[in-house]
Design a protein around this motif. Sequence first.
Motif, PDB file in Angstrom:
ATOM      1  N   LYS A 101      39.149  40.596  39.404  1.00 55.13           N
ATOM      2  CA  LYS A 101      39.068  41.921  38.782  1.00 55.13           C
ATOM      3  C   LYS A 101      39.656  42.978  39.700  1.00 55.13           C
ATOM      4  O   LYS A 101      40.301  43.936  39.252  1.00 55.13           O
ATOM      5  CB  LYS A 101      37.616  42.247  38.449  1.00 55.13           C
ATOM      6  CG  LYS A 101      37.424  43.564  37.714  1.00 55.13           C
ATOM      7  CD  LYS A 101      35.976  43.789  37.337  1.00 55.13           C
ATOM      8  CE  LYS A 101      35.820  45.073  36.537  1.00 55.13           C
ATOM      9  NZ  LYS A 101      36.343  46.274  37.227  1.00 55.13           N
ATOM     10  N   GLN A 102      39.453  42.813  41.003  1.00 51.53           N
ATOM     11  CA  GLN A 102      40.005  43.785  41.948  1.00 51.53           C
ATOM     12  C   GLN A 102      41.539  43.777  41.924  1.00 51.53           C
ATOM     13  O   GLN A 102      42.180  44.811  42.088  1.00 51.53           O
ATOM     14  CB  GLN A 102      39.505  43.475  43.358  1.00 51.53           C
ATOM     15  CG  GLN A 102      37.991  43.611  43.508  1.00 51.53           C
ATOM     16  CD  GLN A 102      37.527  43.288  44.908  1.00 51.53           C
ATOM     17  OE1 GLN A 102      38.315  43.302  45.853  1.00 51.53           O
ATOM     18  NE2 GLN A 102      36.226  43.008  45.054  1.00 51.53           N
ATOM     19  N   ILE A 103      42.130  42.586  41.727  1.00 52.62           N
ATOM     20  CA  ILE A 103      43.603  42.505  41.636  1.00 52.62           C
ATOM     21  C   ILE A 103      44.081  43.265  40.413  1.00 52.62           C
ATOM     22  O   ILE A 103      45.046  44.038  40.478  1.00 52.62           O
ATOM     23  CB  ILE A 103      44.047  41.034  41.575  1.00 52.62           C
ATOM     24  CG1 ILE A 103      43.666  40.304  42.856  1.00 52.62           C
ATOM     25  CG2 ILE A 103      45.555  40.926  41.330  1.00 52.62           C
ATOM     26  CD1 ILE A 103      43.986  38.825  42.838  1.00 52.62           C
ATOM     27  N   ARG A 126      43.666  47.054  40.971  1.00 52.11           N
ATOM     28  CA  ARG A 126      44.577  47.642  41.959  1.00 52.11           C
ATOM     29  C   ARG A 126      46.038  47.589  41.522  1.00 52.11           C
ATOM     30  O   ARG A 126      46.782  48.560  41.706  1.00 52.11           O
ATOM     31  CB  ARG A 126      44.398  46.923  43.282  1.00 52.11           C
ATOM     32  CG  ARG A 126      45.283  47.505  44.394  1.00 52.11           C
ATOM     33  CD  ARG A 126      44.970  46.858  45.725  1.00 52.11           C
ATOM     34  NE  ARG A 126      45.840  47.396  46.773  1.00 52.11           N
ATOM     35  CZ  ARG A 126      45.795  47.014  48.047  1.00 52.11           C
ATOM     36  NH1 ARG A 126      44.914  46.078  48.431  1.00 52.11           N
ATOM     37  NH2 ARG A 126      46.614  47.534  48.921  1.00 52.11           N
ATOM     38  N   PHE A 127      46.445  46.436  40.951  1.00 53.55           N
ATOM     39  CA  PHE A 127      47.869  46.250  40.631  1.00 53.55           C
ATOM     40  C   PHE A 127      48.170  46.301  39.133  1.00 53.55           C
ATOM     41  O   PHE A 127      49.333  46.193  38.741  1.00 53.55           O
ATOM     42  CB  PHE A 127      48.362  44.912  41.197  1.00 53.55           C
ATOM     43  CG  PHE A 127      48.239  44.814  42.692  1.00 53.55           C
ATOM     44  CD1 PHE A 127      49.169  45.448  43.521  1.00 53.55           C
ATOM     45  CD2 PHE A 127      47.195  44.120  43.273  1.00 53.55           C
ATOM     46  CE1 PHE A 127      49.057  45.353  44.899  1.00 53.55           C
ATOM     47  CE2 PHE A 127      47.085  44.022  44.639  1.00 53.55           C
ATOM     48  CZ  PHE A 127      48.006  44.647  45.467  1.00 53.55           C
ATOM     49  N   GLY A 128      47.123  46.440  38.328  1.00 49.44           N
ATOM     50  CA  GLY A 128      47.342  46.517  36.894  1.00 49.44           C
ATOM     51  C   GLY A 128      47.456  45.132  36.265  1.00 49.44           C
ATOM     52  O   GLY A 128      47.499  44.118  36.953  1.00 49.44           O
ATOM     53  N   PRO A 129      47.508  45.082  34.905  1.00 45.54           N
ATOM     54  CA  PRO A 129      47.596  43.796  34.213  1.00 45.54           C
ATOM     55  C   PRO A 129      48.813  42.958  34.640  1.00 45.54           C
ATOM     56  O   PRO A 129      48.734  41.740  34.738  1.00 45.54           O
ATOM     57  CB  PRO A 129      47.695  44.183  32.738  1.00 45.54           C
ATOM     58  CG  PRO A 129      47.083  45.549  32.668  1.00 45.54           C
ATOM     59  CD  PRO A 129      47.409  46.218  33.969  1.00 45.54           C
ATOM     60  N   ALA A 154      49.735  37.124  39.626  1.00 49.66           N
ATOM     61  CA  ALA A 154      48.856  36.345  40.496  1.00 49.66           C
ATOM     62  C   ALA A 154      48.480  35.024  39.838  1.00 49.66           C
ATOM     63  O   ALA A 154      48.454  33.963  40.488  1.00 49.66           O
ATOM     64  CB  ALA A 154      47.605  37.156  40.823  1.00 49.66           C
ATOM     65  N   LEU A 155      48.184  35.070  38.533  1.00 48.48           N
ATOM     66  CA  LEU A 155      47.854  33.833  37.819  1.00 48.48           C
ATOM     67  C   LEU A 155      49.025  32.851  37.826  1.00 48.48           C
ATOM     68  O   LEU A 155      48.841  31.646  37.979  1.00 48.48           O
ATOM     69  CB  LEU A 155      47.451  34.149  36.382  1.00 48.48           C
ATOM     70  CG  LEU A 155      46.096  34.836  36.185  1.00 48.48           C
ATOM     71  CD1 LEU A 155      45.893  35.186  34.716  1.00 48.48           C
ATOM     72  CD2 LEU A 155      44.967  33.932  36.673  1.00 48.48           C
TER      73      LEU A 155
END
Length: 344
Positions: A288-290, A293-296, A302-303
């Motif tokens: 959730k923090q990612i 911080r970086f948006g959807p 990242a995924l």
Amino acid sequence: MGLPTLYFSPKLTSCKAQLDTLLSNHGYAVEWQQVERIDDSPVSSITLFSENDLKATDWPLLVSRKAIIIVEKWSMEASIEWIKRGAVNCFSDGDEHTVSWLMSEISQFSLARSGRTDDDVLQVIIDAIPVPLFFKDHLHIYRGCNTAFCQFIGFSREKIIGHSVYNVTPKHLADAYYEADCQLLAQGGTQYYEAEVRFADGSIHEIEFNKAVFTRSNGQALGQVGVMLDITERNQLMRQLDKATRTDPLTGAANRREFDLIIHDEYELQKNSNTPLSLMTLDLDFFKQINDRFGPGGGEQALQLIAEWLQKPITINRQTISRRWRRILYSNARHRHTRRIQDS
């Protein structure tokens, strides 16, 4: 038009000399050519072979030639047996009936060639059909085809008519066609199947065959007729759609549908072979923090990176990743190996 050529096997040298003399006495001039093996003679040619020059592996080639078998001792049973194998006739060595048969065959061949025209109505009709069409007799020899069929396989009509599928197709493909032809002639009716076909440019296409047996009025099979539809693009699209239903569009990893299919197969395999099977679950900390911080877009990237890392080769034989369900399935993996991967 040159003289007709008759082909003969090595053990018929003396028989050939006698036949040539008799043919000449009746006004028939021919050329003779010796061949070591039956496949050295052209398809549809008149070929005389001693029974002692033939092996069992040569028998399937008899049907694509006008093959006459010369035997040491003639009998009705032996003659019928050779005709069933594909020969057109059988004579004993020195039998003068061989000469009369040759005269008849040479005369019919010459008349057929001289009477052939290009405006045959049936040929004009089937040439107008835009899909490949062919028909064969009950001995699996092509007796007709249209222009589209010639263009498909890259042979002229002259090199198709009178030949078998083994003369115009690679053997591994011809074997499949021949098996299907035999099944259709045996059961009658119609037949539908898909098979690979090599085109004139060497490319392999997926073809849908639709064939049917044509018969005499008494029901005896005379041969078969077939049409071919190129379904390569359709099948490619179906495979792409099927893959799309089994993978996550973002990461390319298996989705729940694919995971359910694979785990069912692996479970059945494990149950039947008693091989180990391990299932490991995982979750992502601080995801959730990612996103915050970086948006959807950052979360999706990242995924993708994590899915790519999880799908890299490892020492265990096989892994299937489902991003949505955060499960990893290891087949043929013992629990201690799975724990070692989990800890790493």
